[in-house]
Design an enzyme around this catalytic site. Structure first.
Site, PDB file in Angstrom:
ATOM      1  N   GLY A  47       0.834  -1.190   0.000  1.00 34.86           N
ATOM      2  CA  GLY A  47       0.000   0.000   0.000  1.00 34.86           C
ATOM      3  C   GLY A  47       0.868   1.237   0.000  1.00 34.86           C
ATOM      4  O   GLY A  47       2.046   1.190   0.383  1.00 34.86           O
ATOM      5  N   GLN A  52       3.203  10.029   1.056  1.00 32.92           N
ATOM      6  CA  GLN A  52       4.467   9.281   1.144  1.00 32.92           C
ATOM      7  C   GLN A  52       5.366   9.527  -0.063  1.00 32.92           C
ATOM      8  O   GLN A  52       6.556   9.238   0.000  1.00 32.92           O
ATOM      9  CB  GLN A  52       4.200   7.770   1.264  1.00 32.92           C
ATOM     10  CG  GLN A  52       3.597   7.352   2.593  1.00 32.92           C
ATOM     11  CD  GLN A  52       3.468   5.848   2.666  1.00 32.92           C
ATOM     12  OE1 GLN A  52       2.495   5.285   2.165  1.00 32.92           O
ATOM     13  NE2 GLN A  52       4.438   5.186   3.267  1.00 32.92           N
ATOM     14  N   CYS A  98       6.012  -0.032   7.531  1.00 33.26           N
ATOM     15  CA  CYS A  98       5.671   1.103   6.680  1.00 33.26           C
ATOM     16  C   CYS A  98       6.881   1.495   5.839  1.00 33.26           C
ATOM     17  O   CYS A  98       8.001   1.533   6.359  1.00 33.26           O
ATOM     18  CB  CYS A  98       5.243   2.280   7.567  1.00 33.26           C
ATOM     19  SG  CYS A  98       4.784   3.748   6.653  1.00 33.26           S
ATOM     20  N   LEU A  99       6.648   1.786   4.561  1.00 34.80           N
ATOM     21  CA  LEU A  99       7.753   2.180   3.687  1.00 34.80           C
ATOM     22  C   LEU A  99       8.391   3.494   4.131  1.00 34.80           C
ATOM     23  O   LEU A  99       9.530   3.777   3.761  1.00 34.80           O
ATOM     24  CB  LEU A  99       7.261   2.300   2.237  1.00 34.80           C
ATOM     25  CG  LEU A  99       6.789   0.991   1.596  1.00 34.80           C
ATOM     26  CD1 LEU A  99       6.160   1.265   0.237  1.00 34.80           C
ATOM     27  CD2 LEU A  99       7.937   0.009   1.460  1.00 34.80           C
ATOM     28  N   HIS A 140      -4.294   1.767   7.951  1.00 34.95           N
ATOM     29  CA  HIS A 140      -2.896   2.219   7.937  1.00 34.95           C
ATOM     30  C   HIS A 140      -2.696   3.273   6.849  1.00 34.95           C
ATOM     31  O   HIS A 140      -2.131   4.343   7.096  1.00 34.95           O
ATOM     32  CB  HIS A 140      -1.971   1.017   7.710  1.00 34.95           C
ATOM     33  CG  HIS A 140      -0.524   1.365   7.551  1.00 34.95           C
ATOM     34  ND1 HIS A 140       0.447   0.959   8.435  1.00 34.95           N
ATOM     35  CD2 HIS A 140       0.128   2.105   6.605  1.00 34.95           C
ATOM     36  CE1 HIS A 140       1.621   1.438   8.046  1.00 34.95           C
ATOM     37  NE2 HIS A 140       1.465   2.130   6.929  1.00 34.95           N
ATOM     38  N   GLU A 141      -3.179   2.975   5.628  1.00 37.23           N
ATOM     39  CA  GLU A 141      -2.948   3.897   4.505  1.00 37.23           C
ATOM     40  C   GLU A 141      -3.703   5.209   4.703  1.00 37.23           C
ATOM     41  O   GLU A 141      -3.167   6.281   4.429  1.00 37.23           O
ATOM     42  CB  GLU A 141      -3.350   3.238   3.179  1.00 37.23           C
ATOM     43  CG  GLU A 141      -2.512   2.032   2.783  1.00 37.23           C
ATOM     44  CD  GLU A 141      -1.020   2.267   2.856  1.00 37.23           C
ATOM     45  OE1 GLU A 141      -0.571   3.407   2.641  1.00 37.23           O
ATOM     46  OE2 GLU A 141      -0.297   1.304   3.157  1.00 37.23           O
ATOM     47  N   HIS A 144      -2.172   7.869   6.846  1.00 33.85           N
ATOM     48  CA  HIS A 144      -1.157   8.722   6.217  1.00 33.85           C
ATOM     49  C   HIS A 144      -1.769  10.040   5.732  1.00 33.85           C
ATOM     50  O   HIS A 144      -1.068  11.045   5.611  1.00 33.85           O
ATOM     51  CB  HIS A 144      -0.518   8.000   5.022  1.00 33.85           C
ATOM     52  CG  HIS A 144       0.543   6.999   5.394  1.00 33.85           C
ATOM     53  ND1 HIS A 144       1.694   7.356   6.051  1.00 33.85           N
ATOM     54  CD2 HIS A 144       0.628   5.665   5.186  1.00 33.85           C
ATOM     55  CE1 HIS A 144       2.450   6.275   6.231  1.00 33.85           C
ATOM     56  NE2 HIS A 144       1.826   5.233   5.726  1.00 33.85           N
TER      57      HIS A 144
HETATM   58 NI    NI Z   1       2.737   3.319   5.717  1.00 36.28          NI
END
Ligand code: NI
Length: 173
Positions: A47, A52, A98-99, A140-141, A144
């Site tokens: 995701g 991000q 998380c990235l 989660h997404e 952000h």
């Molecule tokens: Ni994330």
């Protein structure tokens, strides 16, 4: 298409509330979706949210592999202006990574059952129910978009760990 730079924890763009999209240029948003997909695939994520990749917009992509959702895959989903409503008070706890927080993972409480809605690229409104890992990824997404990273949701910070120290396989999102 292009692989975009991913903002890391501490970046200002990850702390701000992202803007709703109104009167969007379909071509421009489609290009953003395409670049986000390429960036997510390049990082082996499941995701990605637009902040991000330094776009302060309420845009999210994700998918859920069947191995993480009781054999039921959720195909790649592109969301504009998503909204989440919990369906009950029930919470689950599970690992997240998380990235934007590379190398780390932690146990995060999330709503177990949610309804979420979003706009398609053509402006039509979609609504889905989700539970378990599917619900977790969406929460989660969408966090952000409100300047929230998963460590800010953690109750027990002692579970924050380097991924290589955890035996289970984890995906980053
Ligand atoms: Ni994330």
């Amino acid at each position: 298409m292009a692989v975009l730079k991913i903002a890391q924890m501490g970046s200002k763009i990850l702390k701000n509330r992202a803007q709703e999209i109104t009167n969007f240029d379909e071509v421009e948003i489609n290009r953003l979706f395409e670049d986000m997909i390429e960036t997510m695939e390049d990082s082996n994520g499941i995701g990605l949210a637009a902040p991000q990749v330094f776009f302060p917009l309420r845009v999210v992509i994700f998918f859920v592999p069947e191995s993480r959702n009781n054999g039921k895959e959720v195909p790649l989903t592109k969301m504009i202006n998503p909204i989440i409503r919990p369906k009950s008070e029930s919470m689950d706890e599970d690992w997240e990574s998380c990235l934007s927080v590379p190398g780390l993972a932690g146990i995060v409480p999330r709503w177990r059952n949610i309804t979420y809605s979003y706009q398609d690229l053509d402006g039509s409104l979609r609504e889905r129910d989700a539970s378990g890992y599917h619900a977790r990824v969406v929460q989660h997404e969408c966090d952000h978009l409100d300047g929230i990273l998963y460590p800010m949701r953690m109750v027990d910070l002692s579970t924050l760990s380097f991924v290589e120290t955890i035996s289970d396989e984890k995906e980053e999102s």
